[in-house]
Design a protein around this motif. Structure first.
Motif, PDB file in Angstrom:
ATOM      1  N   MET A   1       5.472   8.515 -23.762  1.00 45.62           N
ATOM      2  CA  MET A   1       5.496   7.634 -22.613  1.00 45.62           C
ATOM      3  C   MET A   1       4.099   7.555 -22.003  1.00 45.62           C
ATOM      4  SD  MET A   1       8.481   6.405 -21.939  1.00 45.62           S
ATOM      5  CE  MET A   1      10.136   6.697 -21.536  1.00 45.62           C
ATOM      6  N   SER A   2       3.788   6.402 -21.482  1.00 44.24           N
ATOM      7  CA  SER A   2       2.496   6.154 -20.858  1.00 44.24           C
ATOM      8  C   SER A   2       2.681   5.905 -19.369  1.00 44.24           C
ATOM      9  CB  SER A   2       1.846   4.923 -21.487  1.00 44.24           C
ATOM     10  OG  SER A   2       1.646   5.121 -22.862  1.00 44.24           O
ATOM     11  N   LYS A   3       1.607   6.077 -18.625  1.00 43.33           N
ATOM     12  CA  LYS A   3       1.614   5.792 -17.184  1.00 43.33           C
ATOM     13  C   LYS A   3       1.047   4.395 -16.951  1.00 43.33           C
ATOM     14  CE  LYS A   3       2.048  10.138 -15.231  1.00 43.33           C
ATOM     15  NZ  LYS A   3       3.090  10.451 -14.317  1.00 43.33           N
ATOM     16  N   PHE A   4       1.593   3.728 -15.911  1.00 44.18           N
ATOM     17  CA  PHE A   4       1.143   2.398 -15.528  1.00 44.18           C
ATOM     18  C   PHE A   4       1.068   2.309 -14.014  1.00 44.18           C
ATOM     19  CE2 PHE A   4       3.151   1.944 -19.631  1.00 44.18           C
ATOM     20  CZ  PHE A   4       2.246   1.147 -20.316  1.00 44.18           C
ATOM     21  N   MET A   5       0.061   1.578 -13.537  1.00 42.30           N
ATOM     22  CA  MET A   5      -0.041   1.237 -12.125  1.00 42.30           C
ATOM     23  C   MET A   5       0.114  -0.273 -12.039  1.00 42.30           C
ATOM     24  SD  MET A   5      -0.562   2.240  -8.940  1.00 42.30           S
ATOM     25  CE  MET A   5      -1.329   3.845  -9.048  1.00 42.30           C
ATOM     26  N   ASP A   6       1.116  -0.712 -11.304  1.00 42.53           N
ATOM     27  CA  ASP A   6       1.260  -2.150 -11.147  1.00 42.53           C
ATOM     28  C   ASP A   6       0.989  -2.549  -9.705  1.00 42.53           C
ATOM     29  OD1 ASP A   6       4.028  -2.531  -9.781  1.00 42.53           O
ATOM     30  OD2 ASP A   6       4.492  -1.236 -11.483  1.00 42.53           O
ATOM     31  N   VAL A   7       0.623  -3.805  -9.552  1.00 37.39           N
ATOM     32  CA  VAL A   7       0.204  -4.334  -8.263  1.00 37.39           C
ATOM     33  C   VAL A   7       0.999  -5.597  -7.949  1.00 37.39           C
ATOM     34  CG1 VAL A   7      -1.771  -5.128  -6.900  1.00 37.39           C
ATOM     35  CG2 VAL A   7      -2.145  -3.503  -8.776  1.00 37.39           C
ATOM     36  N   HIS A   8       1.474  -5.667  -6.721  1.00 39.23           N
ATOM     37  CA  HIS A   8       2.172  -6.841  -6.207  1.00 39.23           C
ATOM     38  C   HIS A   8       1.350  -7.382  -5.046  1.00 39.23           C
ATOM     39  CE1 HIS A   8       6.004  -5.514  -8.182  1.00 39.23           C
ATOM     40  NE2 HIS A   8       5.435  -4.334  -8.009  1.00 39.23           N
ATOM     41  N   HIS A   9       1.091  -8.676  -5.051  1.00 42.20           N
ATOM     42  CA  HIS A   9       0.357  -9.323  -3.966  1.00 42.20           C
ATOM     43  C   HIS A   9       1.339 -10.147  -3.126  1.00 42.20           C
ATOM     44  CE1 HIS A   9      -3.437  -8.140  -5.760  1.00 42.20           C
ATOM     45  NE2 HIS A   9      -3.020  -8.631  -6.916  1.00 42.20           N
ATOM     46  N   ASN A  10       0.864 -10.645  -2.028  1.00 44.65           N
ATOM     47  CA  ASN A  10       1.655 -11.552  -1.176  1.00 44.65           C
ATOM     48  C   ASN A  10       2.893 -10.896  -0.567  1.00 44.65           C
ATOM     49  OD1 ASN A  10      -0.136 -13.729  -1.744  1.00 44.65           O
ATOM     50  ND2 ASN A  10       0.878 -13.944  -3.727  1.00 44.65           N
ATOM     51  N   MET A  11       2.780  -9.616  -0.229  1.00 46.49           N
ATOM     52  CA  MET A  11       3.890  -8.938   0.447  1.00 46.49           C
ATOM     53  C   MET A  11       3.454  -8.530   1.857  1.00 46.49           C
ATOM     54  SD  MET A  11       5.559  -6.820  -2.726  1.00 46.49           S
ATOM     55  CE  MET A  11       7.266  -6.894  -2.220  1.00 46.49           C
ATOM     56  N   LYS A  12       2.690  -9.425   2.483  1.00 47.38           N
ATOM     57  CA  LYS A  12       2.145  -9.164   3.812  1.00 47.38           C
ATOM     58  C   LYS A  12       3.266  -8.868   4.801  1.00 47.38           C
ATOM     59  CE  LYS A  12      -1.488 -10.784   6.777  1.00 47.38           C
ATOM     60  NZ  LYS A  12      -2.611 -11.671   6.891  1.00 47.38           N
ATOM     61  N   GLY A  13       3.058  -7.831   5.597  1.00 45.41           N
ATOM     62  CA  GLY A  13       4.038  -7.458   6.608  1.00 45.41           C
ATOM     63  C   GLY A  13       5.173  -6.585   6.101  1.00 45.41           C
ATOM     64  N   ILE A  14       5.112  -6.153   4.850  1.00 50.07           N
ATOM     65  CA  ILE A  14       6.184  -5.312   4.304  1.00 50.07           C
ATOM     66  C   ILE A  14       6.347  -4.052   5.158  1.00 50.07           C
ATOM     67  CG2 ILE A  14       4.672  -4.118   2.654  1.00 50.07           C
ATOM     68  CD1 ILE A  14       7.115  -4.145   0.704  1.00 50.07           C
ATOM     69  N   THR A  15       7.575  -3.682   5.412  1.00 49.26           N
ATOM     70  CA  THR A  15       7.876  -2.496   6.208  1.00 49.26           C
ATOM     71  C   THR A  15       8.232  -1.328   5.285  1.00 49.26           C
ATOM     72  OG1 THR A  15      10.246  -2.962   6.322  1.00 49.26           O
ATOM     73  CG2 THR A  15       8.823  -3.961   8.046  1.00 49.26           C
ATOM     74  N   ALA A  16       8.278  -0.147   5.856  1.00 48.18           N
ATOM     75  CA  ALA A  16       8.674   1.038   5.083  1.00 48.18           C
ATOM     76  C   ALA A  16      10.079   0.864   4.521  1.00 48.18           C
ATOM     77  CB  ALA A  16       8.590   2.294   5.948  1.00 48.18           C
ATOM     78  N   ASP A  17      10.981   0.303   5.320  1.00 46.21           N
ATOM     79  CA  ASP A  17      12.353   0.084   4.843  1.00 46.21           C
ATOM     80  C   ASP A  17      12.398  -0.911   3.685  1.00 46.21           C
ATOM     81  OD1 ASP A  17      13.458   1.884   6.633  1.00 46.21           O
ATOM     82  OD2 ASP A  17      13.983   0.342   8.107  1.00 46.21           O
ATOM     83  N   GLN A  18      11.606  -1.969   3.765  1.00 39.93           N
ATOM     84  CA  GLN A  18      11.565  -2.954   2.682  1.00 39.93           C
ATOM     85  C   GLN A  18      10.965  -2.363   1.415  1.00 39.93           C
ATOM     86  OE1 GLN A  18       9.391  -5.863   4.966  1.00 39.93           O
ATOM     87  NE2 GLN A  18      11.179  -7.215   5.083  1.00 39.93           N
ATOM     88  N   LEU A  19       9.923  -1.547   1.572  1.00 42.48           N
ATOM     89  CA  LEU A  19       9.316  -0.887   0.415  1.00 42.48           C
ATOM     90  C   LEU A  19      10.326   0.059  -0.231  1.00 42.48           C
ATOM     91  CD1 LEU A  19       6.814  -0.376  -1.361  1.00 42.48           C
ATOM     92  CD2 LEU A  19       6.147   1.404   0.292  1.00 42.48           C
ATOM     93  N   ARG A  20      11.024   0.824   0.575  1.00 43.55           N
ATOM     94  CA  ARG A  20      12.043   1.751   0.067  1.00 43.55           C
ATOM     95  C   ARG A  20      13.152   0.987  -0.649  1.00 43.55           C
ATOM     96  NH1 ARG A  20      12.943   3.852   4.455  1.00 43.55           N
ATOM     97  NH2 ARG A  20      11.403   5.505   4.325  1.00 43.55           N
ATOM     98  N   GLU A  21      13.574  -0.135  -0.074  1.00 45.92           N
ATOM     99  CA  GLU A  21      14.627  -0.962  -0.693  1.00 45.92           C
ATOM    100  C   GLU A  21      14.182  -1.492  -2.058  1.00 45.92           C
ATOM    101  OE1 GLU A  21      16.522  -5.268   0.270  1.00 45.92           O
ATOM    102  OE2 GLU A  21      16.471  -3.859   1.950  1.00 45.92           O
ATOM    103  N   ALA A  22      12.951  -1.984  -2.138  1.00 49.92           N
ATOM    104  CA  ALA A  22      12.434  -2.496  -3.414  1.00 49.92           C
ATOM    105  C   ALA A  22      12.322  -1.374  -4.443  1.00 49.92           C
ATOM    106  CB  ALA A  22      11.075  -3.156  -3.195  1.00 49.92           C
ATOM    107  N   HIS A  23      11.826  -0.217  -4.002  1.00 53.08           N
ATOM    108  CA  HIS A  23      11.684   0.925  -4.905  1.00 53.08           C
ATOM    109  C   HIS A  23      13.065   1.378  -5.403  1.00 53.08           C
ATOM    110  CE1 HIS A  23       9.758   4.412  -6.668  1.00 53.08           C
ATOM    111  NE2 HIS A  23      10.541   5.224  -5.989  1.00 53.08           N
ATOM    112  N   ASN A  24      14.028   1.433  -4.498  1.00 51.54           N
ATOM    113  CA  ASN A  24      15.379   1.842  -4.894  1.00 51.54           C
ATOM    114  C   ASN A  24      16.020   0.837  -5.852  1.00 51.54           C
ATOM    115  OD1 ASN A  24      15.310   4.250  -3.490  1.00 51.54           O
ATOM    116  ND2 ASN A  24      16.273   3.401  -1.663  1.00 51.54           N
ATOM    117  N   ALA A  25      15.703  -0.449  -5.709  1.00 53.37           N
ATOM    118  CA  ALA A  25      16.217  -1.461  -6.639  1.00 53.37           C
ATOM    119  C   ALA A  25      15.686  -1.198  -8.046  1.00 53.37           C
ATOM    120  CB  ALA A  25      15.839  -2.859  -6.168  1.00 53.37           C
TER     121      ALA A  25
END
Length: 82
Positions: A1-25
């Motif tokens: 297995m390899s490691k990857f860093m991915d980047v998402h743009h245009n998520m201005k104003g994201i909150t901790a709850d929204q980040l947690r929700e996306a990560h949990n998805a």
């Protein structure tokens, strides 16, 4: 297995709850592609989100993100870490 860093743009104003929700998805379906999302970071001011994962390929990472509803704008291999 390899490691990857991915980047998402245009998520201005994201909150901790929204980040947690996306990560949990991602976590809910990551095993379908043998991916493991280790951590996520966000800069709400710039709208940039970063995710670190372990996966068989960048394509596997993108498939999970797409299914979870937040396609990555960039995916970079991380071949060296200290």
């Amino acid at each position: 297995m390899s490691k990857f860093m991915d980047v998402h743009h245009n998520m201005k104003g994201i909150t901790a709850d929204q980040l947690r929700e996306a990560h949990n998805a991602d976590l809910a379906i990551e095993k379908d592609e043998q991916v493991h999302f280790e951590r996520a970071w966000a800069d709400p001011q710039s709208g940039t989100v970063y995710c670190l994962s372990e996966a068989p390929s960048a394509e596997a990472v993108q498939r999970i993100h797409e299914r979870a509803g937040h396609k990555a704008d960039e995916i970079h291999p991380v071949p060296l870490a200290i």
